[in-house]
Design an enzyme around this catalytic site. Structure first.
Site, PDB file in Angstrom:
ATOM      1  N   ASP A  67      35.226 -30.966  93.862  1.00  0.00           N
ATOM      2  CA  ASP A  67      35.654 -32.111  94.673  1.00  0.00           C
ATOM      3  C   ASP A  67      37.171 -32.259  94.624  1.00  0.00           C
ATOM      4  OD1 ASP A  67      35.890 -32.948  92.053  1.00  0.00           O
ATOM      5  OD2 ASP A  67      34.485 -34.610  92.217  1.00  0.00           O
ATOM      6  N   ASN A 136      30.245 -44.766  87.426  1.00  0.00           N
ATOM      7  CA  ASN A 136      29.281 -45.409  88.328  1.00  0.00           C
ATOM      8  C   ASN A 136      28.115 -44.470  88.646  1.00  0.00           C
ATOM      9  OD1 ASN A 136      30.483 -43.522  89.899  1.00  0.00           O
ATOM     10  ND2 ASN A 136      31.098 -44.903  91.541  1.00  0.00           N
ATOM     11  N   HIS A 138      28.481 -41.322  89.724  1.00  0.00           N
ATOM     12  CA  HIS A 138      28.731 -40.297  90.746  1.00  0.00           C
ATOM     13  C   HIS A 138      28.743 -38.897  90.132  1.00  0.00           C
ATOM     14  CE1 HIS A 138      33.455 -40.638  90.501  1.00  0.00           C
ATOM     15  NE2 HIS A 138      32.995 -39.817  89.589  1.00  0.00           N
ATOM     16  N   GLU A 143      29.044 -40.556  95.655  1.00  0.00           N
ATOM     17  CA  GLU A 143      29.044 -41.912  95.110  1.00  0.00           C
ATOM     18  C   GLU A 143      27.646 -42.512  95.201  1.00  0.00           C
ATOM     19  OE1 GLU A 143      31.470 -42.782  93.444  1.00  0.00           O
ATOM     20  OE2 GLU A 143      33.366 -42.999  94.500  1.00  0.00           O
TER      21      GLU A 143
HETATM   22  C1  GLP Z   1      35.629 -37.786  88.552  1.00  0.00           C
HETATM   23  C2  GLP Z   1      35.336 -36.545  89.380  1.00  0.00           C
HETATM   24  C3  GLP Z   1      34.111 -35.816  88.913  1.00  0.00           C
HETATM   25  C4  GLP Z   1      34.030 -35.901  87.420  1.00  0.00           C
HETATM   26  C5  GLP Z   1      33.695 -37.324  87.073  1.00  0.00           C
HETATM   27  C6  GLP Z   1      33.719 -37.618  85.595  1.00  0.00           C
HETATM   28  O1  GLP Z   1      36.037 -38.840  89.347  1.00  0.00           O
HETATM   29  N1  GLP Z   1      35.203 -36.836  90.769  1.00  0.00           N
HETATM   30  O2  GLP Z   1      34.144 -34.502  89.354  1.00  0.00           O
HETATM   31  O3  GLP Z   1      33.038 -35.038  86.931  1.00  0.00           O
HETATM   32  O4  GLP Z   1      34.528 -38.239  87.778  1.00  0.00           O
HETATM   33  O5  GLP Z   1      35.017 -37.530  85.109  1.00  0.00           O
HETATM   34  P1  GLP Z   1      35.380 -37.625  83.581  1.00  0.00           P
HETATM   35  O6  GLP Z   1      34.854 -36.403  82.940  1.00  0.00           O
HETATM   36  O7  GLP Z   1      36.886 -37.701  83.548  1.00  0.00           O
HETATM   37  O8  GLP Z   1      34.735 -38.863  83.059  1.00  0.00           O
END
Ligand code: GLP
Length: 211
Positions: A67, A136, A138, A143
Site C-alpha cells: 500500500d 482500527n 485495517h 479500512e
Molecule cells: C499502516 C499500513 C499497513 C500496516 C499497518 C500497521 O497504516 N497501511 O500496511 O501494516 O498500518 O502498521 P504498524 O505495523 O506500524 O502498526
C-alpha cells in the site's frame, strides 16, 4: 488459520522471518507482498541477515508493495516505499526490476492500481503475504467497511489511520487517501502471515480473530 503467540517482539520477529525464509526457500520464484509499518521492521532485519549468511536467497523472488499514502513519494520520510527501501530492499540488494510499489506522487491513481494488478497477475498472483494490522483493524489500507474487493484501489482514510500516521512522518501530514492491494487479492495468496505486536493492538487482534 494458525495463531502463534510469541513471548516478545524479538521472538515474534524471529518466527516471522524464519517462516518467510522457509516459504522463499521452497518457492524461489514466487511473488511476495510486504507491508511497511513498524511491526515487520525487526523481522525484515533478521531476513536481511539470513540473506547475508546465505540461509535464504532474497534475490530470486519478486516483490509487491502492499500500500501507499497518496501524495507521498519514494523519497518522502514515512512513505511505504521509503520505509521498505531503507529497511529491506536496499540492505538486501534486491534488483530494482524485481520490485513493484505504488507511486504515491502519481496523480493518475487508477493507472497506479492497474499497474500493480498487472504486476500481480504477471506473476500468477501473490504467493506469500507479510501483513500488519492497523489500530482500527485495517489490512493494508483496506479500512473497516471496505468491501471484499479484488485488485487494487484507492481508499479514503479512516480518522484513526490519519491520527496514527503521524508516527511514520515524524510530524502530522494532511494525508486523506491511500492506495492498496485489495483484501480479496490478499486472501487469494497461497499463504501468509499477519503480524501484530504490543498491548495497544490486543483489542483489535481479538476482534479480528473472533469477529
Ligand atoms: C499502516 C499500513 C499497513 C500496516 C499497518 C500497521 O497504516 N497501511 O500496511 O501494516 O498500518 O502498521 P504498524 O505495523 O506500524 O502498526
Amino acid at each position: 488459520m494458525r495463531i502463534a503467540i510469541a513471548e516478545d517482539y524479538d521472538e515474534l520477529s524471529e518466527m516471522a522471518a524464519h517462516a518467510t525464509a522457509e516459504y522463499i526457500n521452497n518457492n524461489p520464484e514466487t511473488l511476495i507482498c510486504l507491508a511497511a509499518g513498524d511491526t515487520p521492521l525487526g523481522m525484515l532485519e533478521i531476513l536481511v541477515d539470513m540473506h547475508r549468511h546465505k540461509e535464504v536467497d532474497l534475490s530470486t523472488v519478486y516483490y509487491a508493495g502492499l500500500d501507499e499514502w497518496v501524495g507521498l513519494g519514494p523519497e518522502d520520510i514515512g512513505s511505504c516505499a521509503k520505509v521498505m527501501s531503507d529497511a529491506f530492499y536496499n540492505p538486501a540488494g534486491i534488483p530494482k526490476d524485481r520490485i513493484h510499489v505504488f507511486d504515491g506522487l502519481d496523480k493518475d491513481i487508477d493507472k497506479q492500481c492497474r499497474s500493480m494488478e498487472a504486476w500481480i497477475s504477471h506473476h500468477g498472483g501473490i504467493g506469500f503475504t507479510l501483513l500488519g494490522i492497523g489500530m482500527n483493524g485495517h489490512i493494508g489500507f483496506n479500512e473497516p467497511g471496505t468491501p471484499d474487493t479484488k485488485g487494487c484501489f484507492s481508499v479514503k482514510l479512516d480518522n484513526t489511520t490519519k491520527t496514527v500516521s503521524a508516527k511514520y512522518f515524524g510530524k502530522s501530514r494532511p494525508v486523506s487517501t491511500g492506495m492498496t492491494i485489495g483484501w480479496r487479492t490478499l486472501l487469494d495468496a497461497q499463504t501468509g502471515i499477519i503480524m501484530a505486536s504490543g498491548e495497544l493492538k490486543a483489542p483489535i487482534v481479538k476482534a479480528a480473530v473472533e469477529e
